[in-house]
Design a protein around this motif. Sequence first.
Motif, short mmCIF file in Angstrom:
data_model
loop_
_atom_site.label_atom_id
_atom_site.label_comp_id
_atom_site.label_asym_id
_atom_site.label_seq_id
_atom_site.Cartn_x
_atom_site.Cartn_y
_atom_site.Cartn_z
N ALA A 91 0.83 -1.21 0.00
CA ALA A 91 0.00 0.00 0.00
C ALA A 91 0.87 1.26 0.00
O ALA A 91 0.57 2.22 -0.72
CB ALA A 91 -0.92 -0.01 1.22
N TYR A 92 1.94 1.26 0.80
CA TYR A 92 2.83 2.42 0.85
C TYR A 92 3.52 2.64 -0.50
O TYR A 92 3.61 3.78 -0.98
CB TYR A 92 3.88 2.21 1.94
CG TYR A 92 4.86 3.35 2.05
CD1 TYR A 92 4.49 4.54 2.65
CD2 TYR A 92 6.15 3.24 1.54
CE1 TYR A 92 5.38 5.60 2.75
CE2 TYR A 92 7.04 4.28 1.62
CZ TYR A 92 6.65 5.46 2.23
OH TYR A 92 7.53 6.51 2.31
N SER A 93 3.96 1.55 -1.12
CA SER A 93 4.61 1.67 -2.43
C SER A 93 3.62 2.15 -3.49
O SER A 93 3.97 2.93 -4.37
CB SER A 93 5.19 0.32 -2.83
OG SER A 93 5.76 0.39 -4.10
N PHE A 94 2.39 1.71 -3.38
CA PHE A 94 1.36 2.13 -4.34
C PHE A 94 1.05 3.62 -4.21
O PHE A 94 0.89 4.33 -5.20
CB PHE A 94 0.08 1.31 -4.12
CG PHE A 94 -1.05 1.70 -5.01
CD1 PHE A 94 -1.05 1.36 -6.36
CD2 PHE A 94 -2.13 2.40 -4.50
CE1 PHE A 94 -2.09 1.71 -7.18
CE2 PHE A 94 -3.19 2.76 -5.32
CZ PHE A 94 -3.17 2.42 -6.66
N VAL A 95 0.98 4.11 -2.99
CA VAL A 95 0.59 5.49 -2.75
C VAL A 95 1.73 6.47 -3.05
O VAL A 95 1.50 7.55 -3.61
CB VAL A 95 0.10 5.67 -1.28
CG1 VAL A 95 -0.07 7.12 -0.91
CG2 VAL A 95 -1.19 4.91 -1.08
N THR A 96 2.97 6.11 -2.71
CA THR A 96 4.06 7.09 -2.78
C THR A 96 4.87 7.08 -4.08
O THR A 96 5.69 7.97 -4.26
CB THR A 96 5.05 6.86 -1.63
OG1 THR A 96 5.58 5.54 -1.73
CG2 THR A 96 4.38 7.06 -0.29
N SER A 97 4.67 6.13 -4.95
CA SER A 97 5.53 6.07 -6.12
C SER A 97 4.82 6.58 -7.37
O SER A 97 3.61 6.73 -7.41
CB SER A 97 6.01 4.64 -6.34
OG SER A 97 4.90 3.82 -6.62
N LYS A 98 5.65 6.80 -8.38
CA LYS A 98 5.12 7.24 -9.67
C LYS A 98 4.74 6.02 -10.49
O LYS A 98 5.02 4.90 -10.15
CB LYS A 98 6.19 8.07 -10.37
CG LYS A 98 6.56 9.32 -9.63
CD LYS A 98 7.68 10.04 -10.37
CE LYS A 98 7.97 11.38 -9.74
NZ LYS A 98 8.61 11.32 -8.45
N SER A 99 4.11 6.27 -11.62
CA SER A 99 3.67 5.16 -12.47
C SER A 99 4.87 4.54 -13.18
O SER A 99 5.89 5.16 -13.40
CB SER A 99 2.66 5.65 -13.50
OG SER A 99 3.27 6.60 -14.36
N GLY A 100 4.73 3.30 -13.52
CA GLY A 100 5.79 2.58 -14.22
C GLY A 100 5.61 1.08 -14.05
O GLY A 100 4.94 0.63 -13.12
N SER A 101 6.21 0.32 -14.96
CA SER A 101 6.02 -1.12 -14.90
C SER A 101 6.74 -1.75 -13.70
O SER A 101 6.28 -2.75 -13.16
CB SER A 101 6.51 -1.78 -16.19
OG SER A 101 7.91 -1.57 -16.34
N THR A 102 7.84 -1.13 -13.27
CA THR A 102 8.55 -1.65 -12.10
C THR A 102 7.70 -1.50 -10.85
O THR A 102 7.65 -2.39 -10.02
CB THR A 102 9.88 -0.90 -11.92
OG1 THR A 102 10.64 -0.99 -13.12
CG2 THR A 102 10.68 -1.49 -10.77
N ASN A 103 7.00 -0.37 -10.73
CA ASN A 103 6.14 -0.15 -9.58
C ASN A 103 4.98 -1.14 -9.57
O ASN A 103 4.60 -1.65 -8.51
CB ASN A 103 5.63 1.28 -9.57
CG ASN A 103 4.77 1.55 -8.35
OD1 ASN A 103 5.13 1.17 -7.26
ND2 ASN A 103 3.63 2.18 -8.57
N VAL A 104 4.41 -1.41 -10.72
CA VAL A 104 3.29 -2.34 -10.80
C VAL A 104 3.74 -3.74 -10.37
O VAL A 104 3.04 -4.42 -9.61
CB VAL A 104 2.71 -2.37 -12.23
CG1 VAL A 104 1.68 -3.48 -12.38
CG2 VAL A 104 2.11 -1.02 -12.58
#
Length: 91
Positions: A49-62
């Motif tokens: 949840a923290y990674s989802f809320v604080t990061s920008k879009s991108g395939s690595t984040n997904v």
Amino acid sequence: MSGRVKWKIGSGLFHGARFATGNKTFHMEKKMFGIILTVLGIAGLIAAAYSFVTSKSGSTNVRLVATLGILGGIFFFTGVGLLNNTKDRSV
């Protein structure tokens, strides 16, 4: 021979393993393992949840959010299931 532990192995690979010192089953150990899995699951879900809320879009984040969320969910539900299915045998 006191202080040494012998294992009795039942039919099948490690099925029905018990201490030779009696009929002791591992209820307390199962409960502790369930608690540990549940806490790890909660930590994984919070990290997702923290990674989802604080990061920008991108395939690595997904990929990161999906991996943390899936592993967190597996750990959480496995731990809760283990806690629910382990009977309390207090004496």
